[in-house]
Design a protein around this motif. Structure first.
Motif, PDB file in Angstrom:
ATOM      1  N   TRP A   1      -0.294   5.804   1.682  1.00  0.00           N
ATOM      2  CA  TRP A   1      -0.619   4.456   2.097  1.00  0.00           C
ATOM      3  C   TRP A   1       0.545   3.510   1.368  1.00  0.00           C
ATOM      4  O   TRP A   1       0.257   2.395   1.480  1.00  0.00           O
ATOM      5  CB  TRP A   1      -1.933   3.938   1.528  1.00  0.00           C
ATOM      6  N   VAL A   2       1.497   4.027   0.853  1.00  0.00           N
ATOM      7  CA  VAL A   2       2.649   3.394   0.435  1.00  0.00           C
ATOM      8  C   VAL A   2       3.486   2.607   1.716  1.00  0.00           C
ATOM      9  O   VAL A   2       3.717   3.724   2.726  1.00  0.00           O
ATOM     10  CB  VAL A   2       3.504   4.017  -0.312  1.00  0.00           C
ATOM     11  N   ASP A   3       3.600   1.481   1.865  1.00  0.00           N
ATOM     12  CA  ASP A   3       4.180   1.079   2.985  1.00  0.00           C
ATOM     13  C   ASP A   3       5.507   1.345   3.129  1.00  0.00           C
ATOM     14  O   ASP A   3       6.303   0.752   2.271  1.00  0.00           O
ATOM     15  CB  ASP A   3       3.721  -0.586   3.468  1.00  0.00           C
ATOM     16  N   GLN A   4       6.146   1.885   4.260  1.00  0.00           N
ATOM     17  CA  GLN A   4       7.819   1.911   4.359  1.00  0.00           C
ATOM     18  C   GLN A   4       8.118   1.407   5.802  1.00  0.00           C
ATOM     19  O   GLN A   4       7.392   1.749   6.742  1.00  0.00           O
ATOM     20  CB  GLN A   4       7.996   3.442   3.875  1.00  0.00           C
ATOM     21  N   LYS A   5       9.356   1.248   5.997  1.00  0.00           N
ATOM     22  CA  LYS A   5       9.986   1.261   7.301  1.00  0.00           C
ATOM     23  C   LYS A   5      10.588   2.575   7.685  1.00  0.00           C
ATOM     24  O   LYS A   5      10.680   3.592   6.888  1.00  0.00           O
ATOM     25  CB  LYS A   5      10.997   0.048   7.324  1.00  0.00           C
ATOM     26  N   LEU A   6      10.951   2.582   8.814  1.00  0.00           N
ATOM     27  CA  LEU A   6      11.716   3.876   9.421  1.00  0.00           C
ATOM     28  C   LEU A   6      12.795   4.066   8.765  1.00  0.00           C
ATOM     29  O   LEU A   6      13.607   3.205   8.226  1.00  0.00           O
ATOM     30  CB  LEU A   6      11.645   3.979  11.016  1.00  0.00           C
ATOM     31  N   SER A   7      13.240   5.397   8.743  1.00  0.00           N
ATOM     32  CA  SER A   7      14.690   5.389   8.351  1.00  0.00           C
ATOM     33  C   SER A   7      15.510   5.589   9.580  1.00  0.00           C
ATOM     34  O   SER A   7      15.034   5.168  10.549  1.00  0.00           O
ATOM     35  CB  SER A   7      14.969   7.075   7.673  1.00  0.00           C
ATOM     36  N   ALA A   8      16.852   5.547   9.390  1.00  0.00           N
ATOM     37  CA  ALA A   8      18.062   5.475  10.240  1.00  0.00           C
ATOM     38  C   ALA A   8      17.605   6.824  11.285  1.00  0.00           C
ATOM     39  O   ALA A   8      17.646   6.582  12.560  1.00  0.00           O
ATOM     40  CB  ALA A   8      19.318   5.662   9.815  1.00  0.00           C
ATOM     41  N   ASP A   9      17.090   7.873  10.880  1.00  0.00           N
ATOM     42  CA  ASP A   9      16.911   8.767  11.788  1.00  0.00           C
ATOM     43  C   ASP A   9      15.553   8.691  12.422  1.00  0.00           C
ATOM     44  O   ASP A   9      15.245   8.966  13.776  1.00  0.00           O
ATOM     45  CB  ASP A   9      16.688  10.324  11.263  1.00  0.00           C
ATOM     46  N   GLY A  10      14.788   7.883  11.566  1.00  0.00           N
ATOM     47  CA  GLY A  10      13.494   7.620  12.193  1.00  0.00           C
ATOM     48  C   GLY A  10      13.191   6.496  13.635  1.00  0.00           C
ATOM     49  O   GLY A  10      12.794   6.866  14.426  1.00  0.00           O
ATOM     50  N   LEU A  11      14.295   5.582  13.319  1.00  0.00           N
ATOM     51  CA  LEU A  11      14.574   4.669  14.316  1.00  0.00           C
ATOM     52  C   LEU A  11      15.131   5.464  15.541  1.00  0.00           C
ATOM     53  O   LEU A  11      14.718   5.302  16.772  1.00  0.00           O
ATOM     54  CB  LEU A  11      15.654   3.659  14.133  1.00  0.00           C
ATOM     55  N   ILE A  64      -0.334  -0.478  -3.589  1.00  0.00           N
ATOM     56  CA  ILE A  64      -1.336  -0.393  -2.394  1.00  0.00           C
ATOM     57  C   ILE A  64      -2.423  -1.295  -2.387  1.00  0.00           C
ATOM     58  O   ILE A  64      -2.756  -1.962  -1.299  1.00  0.00           O
ATOM     59  CB  ILE A  64      -1.753   1.282  -2.465  1.00  0.00           C
ATOM     60  N   HIS A  65      -3.247  -1.176  -3.650  1.00  0.00           N
ATOM     61  CA  HIS A  65      -4.321  -2.181  -3.460  1.00  0.00           C
ATOM     62  C   HIS A  65      -4.335  -3.459  -3.838  1.00  0.00           C
ATOM     63  O   HIS A  65      -5.553  -4.183  -3.954  1.00  0.00           O
ATOM     64  CB  HIS A  65      -5.374  -1.242  -4.748  1.00  0.00           C
ATOM     65  N   THR A  66      -3.142  -4.124  -3.886  1.00  0.00           N
ATOM     66  CA  THR A  66      -3.074  -5.494  -4.064  1.00  0.00           C
ATOM     67  C   THR A  66      -2.497  -5.917  -2.874  1.00  0.00           C
ATOM     68  O   THR A  66      -2.039  -7.327  -2.620  1.00  0.00           O
ATOM     69  CB  THR A  66      -2.189  -5.931  -5.205  1.00  0.00           C
ATOM     70  N   ASP A  67      -2.010  -5.086  -1.691  1.00  0.00           N
ATOM     71  CA  ASP A  67      -1.435  -5.328  -0.367  1.00  0.00           C
ATOM     72  C   ASP A  67      -2.427  -6.178   0.460  1.00  0.00           C
ATOM     73  O   ASP A  67      -3.611  -5.887   0.533  1.00  0.00           O
ATOM     74  CB  ASP A  67      -1.082  -4.108   0.246  1.00  0.00           C
ATOM     75  N   ARG A  68      -1.895  -7.260   0.871  1.00  0.00           N
ATOM     76  CA  ARG A  68      -3.029  -8.151   1.628  1.00  0.00           C
ATOM     77  C   ARG A  68      -3.386  -7.530   2.964  1.00  0.00           C
ATOM     78  O   ARG A  68      -4.532  -7.943   3.210  1.00  0.00           O
ATOM     79  CB  ARG A  68      -2.073  -9.503   2.098  1.00  0.00           C
ATOM     80  N   ARG A  69      -2.728  -6.764   3.324  1.00  0.00           N
ATOM     81  CA  ARG A  69      -3.346  -6.035   4.835  1.00  0.00           C
ATOM     82  C   ARG A  69      -4.826  -5.508   4.394  1.00  0.00           C
ATOM     83  O   ARG A  69      -5.423  -5.233   5.463  1.00  0.00           O
ATOM     84  CB  ARG A  69      -2.215  -5.080   5.303  1.00  0.00           C
ATOM     85  N   LYS A  86      -9.989   6.146  -2.393  1.00  0.00           N
ATOM     86  CA  LYS A  86      -8.712   6.448  -3.248  1.00  0.00           C
ATOM     87  C   LYS A  86      -8.198   7.685  -3.395  1.00  0.00           C
ATOM     88  O   LYS A  86      -7.394   8.027  -4.051  1.00  0.00           O
ATOM     89  CB  LYS A  86      -9.645   6.210  -4.776  1.00  0.00           C
ATOM     90  N   SER A  87      -8.818   8.729  -2.320  1.00  0.00           N
ATOM     91  CA  SER A  87      -8.255   9.662  -1.985  1.00  0.00           C
ATOM     92  C   SER A  87      -9.057  10.279  -0.962  1.00  0.00           C
ATOM     93  O   SER A  87     -10.126   9.757  -0.606  1.00  0.00           O
ATOM     94  CB  SER A  87      -8.493  10.751  -3.272  1.00  0.00           C
ATOM     95  N   GLU A  88      -8.440  11.366   0.111  1.00  0.00           N
ATOM     96  CA  GLU A  88      -9.270  11.625   1.121  1.00  0.00           C
ATOM     97  C   GLU A  88      -9.138  13.135   1.626  1.00  0.00           C
ATOM     98  O   GLU A  88      -7.800  13.693   1.435  1.00  0.00           O
ATOM     99  CB  GLU A  88      -8.876  11.000   2.474  1.00  0.00           C
ATOM    100  N   SER A  89      -9.933  13.975   2.029  1.00  0.00           N
ATOM    101  CA  SER A  89      -9.615  15.291   2.761  1.00  0.00           C
ATOM    102  C   SER A  89      -9.466  14.780   4.421  1.00  0.00           C
ATOM    103  O   SER A  89      -9.686  13.709   4.573  1.00  0.00           O
ATOM    104  CB  SER A  89     -10.945  16.178   2.600  1.00  0.00           C
ATOM    105  N   LEU A  90      -9.197  15.991   5.018  1.00  0.00           N
ATOM    106  CA  LEU A  90      -9.013  15.397   6.498  1.00  0.00           C
ATOM    107  C   LEU A  90     -10.436  15.256   6.930  1.00  0.00           C
ATOM    108  O   LEU A  90     -10.596  14.316   7.927  1.00  0.00           O
ATOM    109  CB  LEU A  90      -8.471  16.851   7.095  1.00  0.00           C
ATOM    110  N   LYS A  91     -11.641  15.922   6.540  1.00  0.00           N
ATOM    111  CA  LYS A  91     -12.815  15.490   6.775  1.00  0.00           C
ATOM    112  C   LYS A  91     -13.008  14.214   6.602  1.00  0.00           C
ATOM    113  O   LYS A  91     -13.590  13.616   7.626  1.00  0.00           O
ATOM    114  CB  LYS A  91     -13.639  16.570   6.038  1.00  0.00           C
ATOM    115  N   GLN A  92     -12.694  13.585   5.736  1.00  0.00           N
ATOM    116  CA  GLN A  92     -13.054  12.230   5.439  1.00  0.00           C
ATOM    117  C   GLN A  92     -12.202  11.235   6.367  1.00  0.00           C
ATOM    118  O   GLN A  92     -12.685  10.255   6.703  1.00  0.00           O
ATOM    119  CB  GLN A  92     -12.837  11.966   3.687  1.00  0.00           C
ATOM    120  N   VAL A  93     -10.856  11.778   6.752  1.00  0.00           N
ATOM    121  CA  VAL A  93     -10.156  11.042   7.634  1.00  0.00           C
ATOM    122  C   VAL A  93     -10.867  10.907   8.872  1.00  0.00           C
ATOM    123  O   VAL A  93     -10.834   9.862   9.495  1.00  0.00           O
ATOM    124  CB  VAL A  93      -8.741  11.637   7.857  1.00  0.00           C
TER     125      VAL A  93
END
Length: 259
Positions: free
Chosen positions: A25-35, A136-141, A154-161
């Motif tokens: 959940w840390v917000d990041q932009k795409l890398s050059a390769d990701g673009l 993460i937890h002070t992010d306005r989104r 605060k944590s998830e298994s795939l089942k919880q996703v």
């Protein structure tokens, strides 16, 4: 017979993908390769003749940015985008920011594989002492979600996703598909795995072996009851895709020079 064609996509590579760190959940932009991956994905979908009426993303920038670039390459920038935290990457809790290969060295490759790929194993939860907790937890989104911020995981298994994704799938995405909308979901490795598990009925054991590379579209053809008519298909050069999947799988292994 196929009635619906659903295209799903793990976002293009981000900086922490390159560094082999749990981004979650840390917000990041795409890398050059990701673009480049996102643009290439759009070009490939255009060559195959895909048109979309609606795009769904998470509320993380790498998911949204990937959708923008795909639509741009398709010449379909006007297509509406809807974003929800329910399509976010899995919350990896206390593992966020840590290097997967280093974790494998310290805790063993099998433990890291369980944390990354298993169905119901949940990583240790994030708490206020964690260096990325406040990020993460002070992010306005997260004040704009359909549940109160204090109830977010605060944590998830795939089942919880799967449990937090399915209400959005059933109540928002499915009705649009049944109205005839052609759907693209630009999300994350684990939210896409969660949806594949649900739709294809992949067992709790077999889901461990499903890995998704960044920037590669996945096509799932469904019948009128939203049951798959054939297994999901990665769209693109299959040899390149196999190599990309192996790269994802190797992220959780000890590097040879670390042994």
């Amino acid at each position: 017979m196929s009635k619906y064609k659903l295209v799903m996509l793990r976002h293009g590579e981000g900086a922490w993908n390159t560094e082999n760190r749990f981004c979650s959940w840390v917000d990041q932009k795409l890398s050059a390769d990701g673009l480049k991956e996102a643009e290439s994905c759009g070009k490939h979908l255009k060559a195959l003749g895909f048109e979309f009426d609606l795009v769904f993303t998470s509320i993380l920038s790498r998911s949204i940015q990937t959708a923008w670039l795909v639509l741009q390459e398709l010449g379909q920038e006007w297509v509406p985008i809807q974003s929800s935290w329910r399509l976010n990457e899995r919350h990896y809790g206390a593992l966020i920011g840590l290097n997967r290969a280093e974790l494998a060295l310290n805790h063993g490759e099998e433990q890291v594989k369980l944390w990354r790929r298993s169905y119901d194993v949940c990583p240790p939860p994030i708490d206020q002492t964690h260096p990325y907790y406040q990020v993460i937890h002070t992010d306005r989104r997260y004040t704009c979600c359909d549940i109160h911020k204090d109830k977010l995981p605060k944590s998830e298994s795939l089942k919880q996703v799967i449990e937090r994704l399915l209400p959005y799938w059933n109540e928002v995405i499915v009705p649009e598909m049944k109205r005839g909308k052609r759907i693209l979901i630009s999300a994350h490795g684990n939210s896409t795995r969660a949806l594949l598990k649900h739709l294809e009925g992949i067992s709790d054991t077999d889901i461990v072996n499903i890995s998704l590379p960044t920037g590669v579209p996945v096509l799932l053809e469904l019948d009128e009851n939203l049951k798959p008519v054939k297994p999901h298909e990665f769209l693109g050069d299959q040899e390149v895709i196999r190599a990309a999947i192996k790269k994802v799988e190797d992220q959780g292994k000890v590097k040879p020079n670390d042994k």
